[in-house]
Design a protein around this motif. Sequence first.
Motif: not given
Length: 220
Positions: A54-58, A68-69, A72-75, A101-110
């Motif tokens: 239901l949410c990110e583990p950590y 980023m999750t 994703e942040e680890e990558a 740019d990464t967040a925009f690509f991941l659709n977490t920012r507009e």
Amino acid sequence: MPKDGRPSTYRKNYGPEHMRRAYDMWKEEGVAVYRAAQLCGVPVETLRNRTKGLCEPYITKSGRRPLMTSSEEEAFVAHVTQVAACGYGYMRRELAGLAGDTAFFLNTRETSAPVNDKWVFKFLNRWPNMKMVTARGSPVVRASCATRKTLNNYYKELLGILQKYDLLEKPHRIFAVDETHISSKHIPPKMAAPRGQPKLMTGRQKTDTVINCVSAAGQL
């Protein structure tokens, strides 16, 4: 809130490391959710929500979704580390732009606008092995990067990129673009003038910008 009206400190009694340990115990060691929560001192339902996806583990803080999750942040960290191993690095502003740019690509920012400095500082706190270091002069950097290990890493990554995008036999599709500023500033010559004459000027400085683009096949 407790009955005496004082704010509860229960949420402050555990941090990301406790939640990470509890989640890993459940996932990797097969420990029951209730038992893992007790051993690590985290709320049972909070841990259960993470085991159900239901949410990110950590993540232990409430609020809006992070950029980023954890994976994703680890990558993201792996990319920055890999670039540094090849002799390059990101300045703070460039790191903020890359994160945007990464967040925009991941659709977490507009928007793909750079993130603020607050995110960068928190990012560095989350990854203690990452830090902002003072860059050295170009001659020193070139000398330190001209080692066998660094050059091997560079050409290994270059070969991987060429193979990934099928460019190994297509040099006409590989381009390099560079912007150069050329200044007409020069050392003013000596001029004859009476003593006490105000300093003479030889004209205003002019700067021209040249943008060059060339392919690996030699095409301009």
